[in-house]
Design a protein around this motif. Structure first.
Motif, PDB file in Angstrom:
ATOM      1  N   SER B  13       1.090 -12.630  11.087  1.00 44.23           N
ATOM      2  CA  SER B  13       1.485 -11.406  10.401  1.00 44.23           C
ATOM      3  C   SER B  13       0.645 -11.273   9.139  1.00 44.23           C
ATOM      4  O   SER B  13       0.025 -12.229   8.680  1.00 44.23           O
ATOM      5  N   LEU B  36      -2.253  -3.698   8.379  1.00 42.88           N
ATOM      6  CA  LEU B  36      -1.353  -2.945   7.511  1.00 42.88           C
ATOM      7  C   LEU B  36      -0.359  -2.141   8.344  1.00 42.88           C
ATOM      8  O   LEU B  36       0.849  -2.156   8.077  1.00 42.88           O
ATOM      9  N   LEU B  37      -0.854  -1.461   9.381  1.00 46.22           N
ATOM     10  CA  LEU B  37       0.038  -0.628  10.204  1.00 46.22           C
ATOM     11  C   LEU B  37       1.160  -1.452  10.807  1.00 46.22           C
ATOM     12  O   LEU B  37       2.290  -0.988  10.928  1.00 46.22           O
ATOM     13  N   ALA B  38       0.860  -2.674  11.180  1.00 42.02           N
ATOM     14  CA  ALA B  38       1.846  -3.503  11.873  1.00 42.02           C
ATOM     15  C   ALA B  38       2.761  -4.242  10.902  1.00 42.02           C
ATOM     16  O   ALA B  38       3.670  -4.941  11.326  1.00 42.02           O
ATOM     17  N   SER B  39       2.525  -4.075   9.592  1.00 40.85           N
ATOM     18  CA  SER B  39       3.322  -4.832   8.620  1.00 40.85           C
ATOM     19  C   SER B  39       4.545  -4.050   8.179  1.00 40.85           C
ATOM     20  O   SER B  39       4.465  -2.851   7.901  1.00 40.85           O
ATOM     21  N   PRO B  40       5.694  -4.729   8.092  1.00 42.36           N
ATOM     22  CA  PRO B  40       6.879  -4.043   7.573  1.00 42.36           C
ATOM     23  C   PRO B  40       6.823  -3.816   6.059  1.00 42.36           C
ATOM     24  O   PRO B  40       7.655  -3.092   5.511  1.00 42.36           O
ATOM     25  N   LEU B  41       5.844  -4.409   5.355  1.00 41.96           N
ATOM     26  CA  LEU B  41       5.744  -4.211   3.905  1.00 41.96           C
ATOM     27  C   LEU B  41       5.143  -2.850   3.590  1.00 41.96           C
ATOM     28  O   LEU B  41       4.212  -2.403   4.269  1.00 41.96           O
ATOM     29  N   THR B  42       5.625  -2.196   2.555  1.00 43.83           N
ATOM     30  CA  THR B  42       4.998  -0.949   2.101  1.00 43.83           C
ATOM     31  C   THR B  42       3.671  -1.303   1.432  1.00 43.83           C
ATOM     32  O   THR B  42       3.450  -2.446   1.018  1.00 43.83           O
ATOM     33  N   PRO B  43       2.779  -0.300   1.271  1.00 39.50           N
ATOM     34  CA  PRO B  43       1.519  -0.567   0.571  1.00 39.50           C
ATOM     35  C   PRO B  43       1.751  -1.177  -0.819  1.00 39.50           C
ATOM     36  O   PRO B  43       1.032  -2.095  -1.224  1.00 39.50           O
ATOM     37  N   ILE B  46       2.587  -4.764  -0.438  1.00 42.54           N
ATOM     38  CA  ILE B  46       1.389  -5.551  -0.095  1.00 42.54           C
ATOM     39  C   ILE B  46       0.561  -5.784  -1.362  1.00 42.54           C
ATOM     40  O   ILE B  46       0.085  -6.902  -1.612  1.00 42.54           O
ATOM     41  N   ARG B  80      -8.048  13.458   7.198  1.00 39.16           N
ATOM     42  CA  ARG B  80      -7.654  12.088   7.541  1.00 39.16           C
ATOM     43  C   ARG B  80      -8.054  11.122   6.420  1.00 39.16           C
ATOM     44  O   ARG B  80      -7.282  10.271   5.980  1.00 39.16           O
ATOM     45  N   ARG B  83      -5.733  11.209   3.391  1.00 39.78           N
ATOM     46  CA  ARG B  83      -4.527  10.387   3.606  1.00 39.78           C
ATOM     47  C   ARG B  83      -4.828   8.914   3.323  1.00 39.78           C
ATOM     48  O   ARG B  83      -3.998   8.202   2.758  1.00 39.78           O
ATOM     49  N   LYS B  84      -5.988   8.479   3.745  1.00 44.53           N
ATOM     50  CA  LYS B  84      -6.332   7.063   3.570  1.00 44.53           C
ATOM     51  C   LYS B  84      -6.608   6.748   2.093  1.00 44.53           C
ATOM     52  O   LYS B  84      -6.281   5.651   1.625  1.00 44.53           O
ATOM     53  N   ARG B  90      -2.125   3.545  -3.367  1.00 40.79           N
ATOM     54  CA  ARG B  90      -0.852   2.805  -3.392  1.00 40.79           C
ATOM     55  C   ARG B  90      -1.113   1.300  -3.249  1.00 40.79           C
ATOM     56  O   ARG B  90      -0.409   0.464  -3.811  1.00 40.79           O
TER      57      ARG B  90
END
Lengths: 598, 598
Positions: B13, B36-43, B46, B80, B83-84, B90
């Motif tokens: 993870s 990052l996408l797969a992490s339950p932590l917010t930016p 992190i 796009r 957004r990134k 963050r």
């Protein structure tokens, strides 16, 4: 035609290899020299063992770096060859494979090569032997089959012929049509192997990645057709070097190998097998479990009703729309954790389907599990899953449902109308075998194989489907033995409204797999979704994908034992399985497992 | 220089990856979008986690398929990207990697590419961000670093620079010297990876086979020298996609990664480490065992005498010539089966050797095992073997032998005069790591890696040696977790007369590994050996090999626990280890095991 397999294609000691080849029904073997060297059996004992097993020794292989060398070197080579002919006499083998030279001593001189091969053939003839000369794809001066043939033709000796190997021919991109110009009686041997289409060094490709015909990307059948037009009537022999087969048990590999040859022979019209009977739907999925309660709670929350119970066994039928799940708490369930044990496939001709699977070496299961049961045609898939060929509610045929006694009625407005697909984890040694089985035995079509990144390793996944998509099975395998509580099997249930289905599941006490917020931030960047739509997906853990044909929305339940469920809404012809989302789903399942300690 | 690692290089993870990177001492990370996408932590979480761990976020990666596309498509790409950039704000990351497009929509138009990248950079600048544009080796129109640089130069925007990746540059065969023409301040980022020299599709090579600098065949140090001459002062970052690392535990992989960067920095002169102290011999091998009897019988039959006993611990010293074996029946021995636990290496400067290993992140072991012991410098190798740096019988330095009390005298006419080599089985996830460790940490030289066919799978073996061959270690690994009673470790003992040594061993009750007769029939075909010589080898199970430099004769004892011995006679400069004979030896060991059921 006679079938044969090279011992190098199988794992284990020579004895294990021979036994596996014989049990799978091969007529003969090629003995790979290193297998003989490493065997404690004498050549005579190997000969007798083969005879006892009903196997002929069709080829001894290989002799290397023989031809087109300086005379003193060639004299040494002839002495070496004489030793090998003596050995072959003890072994009872009469044909030896000579590979085109890779020696730095070899010169580019076809006249010399032909003269020396003629001398070798002369010696072979004295021993009653034949020499089959083959072009290695990486041979130093001779690397194509037509070049090897020109040398054989020039040498012009009755004990010298050529050996064709589909790998060497197709890997070089040679046109196999030219094979038809060869006289069949000069093709002393035919070795068959397939391979995935890889752009890599041909030697490495050959040594590590060959596979059985139908498992790779070569047109082996096309090549075989050309060979047969020459009048070749020797054996069809499989010579496959493969890192995975080297580690896998020899018995199943040999069965797989022979199945691939049967299918190949069928495809070129030299063997006739019962025709494939393509399944037309999924009748049921059967779960075994030591404890029905967690599954009952999960199925109930998904909107399934327990509609019937088997008359003679502890098996409940849960139904919703046309989706049917059997929950079996009998002896099989107590052997292991909760898992998927069997699939019922709707078949236009169950008996015909079973005949084909039997002809293609799938173990046939007893037609009745108990004396009072309706007879059902069933076989075992390579991963051990039982496959039942069903004719649900078709009056002219036995109906498995008559073994069940009705209980409650299913919901009138179901969330779920049928099983969309099943995802089956395969033992990692047998992934290619599984795809070949589902394609050739069941008549399903195999889709592209995709890599999926799990946090702890790469997975490979490949779907097999029927034409209208009413049967879809996703075969998945890890790069190595993996944790099967995460890489579990799953049943995907089709719904017309995944949002409503997910909500009803949650309201009924079900646990949806939580998906990270970052995933949804990324969705916004990738797709035009309204804020409201996005908020709903975020709330419920619904994943989203799009292909050229349509949209796919899906979410996951928690896992019970080795099984979980997926709710999928497949709109307007979307063809995939949400593979893009699989890494996020896998990471979420690892995380959920870390939390529950499950 | 600052060091960094891409999260994609490590398994697990995102949290596990960050923790492993920090513990290994990296200064920063590249965050791979999928992690990052797969992490339950917010930016924000992190960002905070990285700050707590002392890690900077040096790069967010990647943005794909941005440039040289039709305007409507580019407008979507900019949305796009926006957004990134919000996400990166963050996250607290200020540089994003943009890979050259592989999109079928992209056109071959540098002017358009430059204009659109300039617009992207303009947007980035509004967010306080920078864009690093990198040529993928398989980019549709831009695939070389100099091409990517020409576009960046043309775009001419302060927030746009280039990212150099050693894999993409060296895999394409580009000349890295041209890097020196770039202004250092426009190189926004440097990603480093090595790879074995494979002839295969570059995309597959890149995605599956990258490795850490020094583990492959690329001249990564040469490339780095060119980069440093530009004045580049950003981080050195490792971006490695590797199927094995994906499955291996993140902690050891991160340590391995940072060790490779330390060695790389040393080799280009930007880090100074204690110099390597190359070992000059093998002082001892230490076996642990729960039961000393079988080992004592085996050593006795080999001609060893129990010459001394440790003053404070249940450790016996067995000696013959300069070959010394310690047999430890202390607590360590009771934890496991009989196995090789430690090596003593003769070192010209034991303390210096330990300083280097410590600087290169090898765990340092306590200098004294007990208060009264002589202090000894020792570290753990990646496979857990303890390495002691010894100065046997050198008066100016502590001598480990003084911990031992003399017992009997060794034989005056020994069969064996020293340890020829040690063969250590490596955990399969850490084979490349082990070679890097022995090379960079101990200063040994790594030889070519060879494949060895075991009946049940392929093994890989690679020797590391010092210049005069007085230290030789063969590192071996299976293709997957294997049976360690066969793939055991072994100690090869050098003798001047293997026939005499084998006979004396057998007469003293030892069991020599029986070798199949077929092997000897083949020897006759391959080599000019007299009948008498051959009969002797056949009788004793002695294997024979020859290279351009000399002759090698060797035979094997039976296995005790996880250890066996080899007797080797290495004549006239033979350099190998009898790899040609290894398949026969392995098959014989499998067969012996099947017979004894061991």
């Amino acid at each position: 035609m006679r079938t044969s397999i090279a011992t190098v294609s199988l794992s284990g000691s020579l004895t294990e290899k021979l036994t596996a080849a014989a049990r799978a029904g091969f007529d003969g073997v090629e003995i790979f020299e290193n297998d003989l060297l490493a065997s404690p059996l004498t050549p005579e004992e190997i000969r007798d063992r083969c005879a006892d097993l009903g196997l002929s020794i069709d080829l001894y292989q290989p002799m290397r770096d023989i031809e087109a060398v300086p005379e003193d070197e060639f004299a040494r080579n002839l002495r070496r060859a004489e030793r090998k002919f003596q050995l072959m006499r003890r072994l009872g083998a009469d044909t030896v494979l000579v590979c085109s030279s890779v020696s730095p001593l070899a010169v580019d001189d076809d006249v010399l090569a032909a003269r020396q091969l003629r001398q070798l053939a002369e010696l072979a003839q004295e021993f009653g032997m034949r020499v089959a000369y083959e072009a290695l794809a990486w041979g130093r001066h001779v690397s194509t089959y037509d070049h090897a043939w020109r040398i054989v033709e020039r040498a012009d000796h009755p004990a010298l012929g050529t050996c064709l190997d589909s790998f060497h021919i197709l890997a070089r991109g040679s046109d196999p049509k030219g094979i038809e110009d060869l006289p069949g009686e000069k093709i002393f041997f035919l070795q068959l192997a397939d391979a995935p289409l890889l752009a890599m060094d041909v030697l490495q490709w050959s040594r590590h990645h060959r596979c059985f015909p139908g498992q790779g990307g070569f047109d082996v059948a096309g090549l075989l057709r050309h060979v047969l037009r020459t009048g070749y009537d020797g054996p069809l022999s499989l010579e496959v070097f493969n890192d995975v087969f080297r580690q896998a048990e020899a018995g199943p590999t040999a069965v797989d190998a022979r199945r691939s040859l049967l299918v190949l022979q069928e495809s070129v019209g030299v063997a006739s097998l019962p025709a494939p009977v393509v399944p037309t739907g999924v009748a049921f999925a059967e779960l075994v479990t030591p404890d029905a309660e967690p599954l009952a709670a999960l199925l109930g929350a998904l909107g399934f009703a327990r509609t019937a119970r088997h008359r003679g066994k502890p098996v409940d039928l849960w139904q919703q729309g046309e989706a049917r799940i059997l929950v079996n708490t009998g002896p099989a369930g107590r052997r292991d954790r909760t898992g998927l044990a069997a699939l019922g496939l709707e078949s236009p001709d169950p008996a015909g389907a079973a005949r084909r699977t039997e002809a293609l070496l799938a173990p046939v299961l007893p037609r009745r599990r108990a004396p009072q049961d309706v007879p059902l045609d069933a076989v075992a898939a390579p991963d051990g899953t039982e496959l039942f060929f069903c004719a649900t509610n078709r009056p002219e045929l036995p109906n498995w449902l008559t073994d069940f006694e009705d209980l409650e009625h299913p919901a009138e407005a179901p969330n779920v109308h049928r099983i969309d697909h099943l995802a089956l984890t395969q033992p990692w040694h047998h992934f290619d075998e599984a795809a070949l089985f589902h394609r050739s035995v069941l008549g399903l079509e195999a889709q592209q194989s995709v890599d999926v990144a799990d946090p702890y390793g790469l997975l490979r996944s490949r779907a097999v489907t029927n034409a209208d998509g009413s049967v879809r099975i996703a075969l998945t395998v890890g790069a190595a033995p993996t944790d099967d509580t995460v890489h579990a099997q799953h049943i995907a249930l089709a719904t017309d409204d995944v949002v409503a289905a997910a909500r009803r599941f949650r309201e009924a006490g079900g646990h949806l797999l939580p998906i990270p917020g970052n995933y949804y931030d990324d969705l916004v960047a990738r797709f035009d979704l309204s804020e409201a739509e996005l908020a709903t997906y975020r709330e419920l853990g619904i994943l989203y994908d799009q292909d050229a044909h349509g949209v796919f929305r899906h979410c996951y339940t928690h896992t019970v034992g080795r099984v979980f469920f997926e709710l999928v809404q497949r709109d307007a012809g979307y063809r995939g399985y949400g593979a893009h989302n699989a890494p996020v789903r896998l990471a979420a399942q690892h995380a959920a497992k870390a939390v529950t300690g499950g």
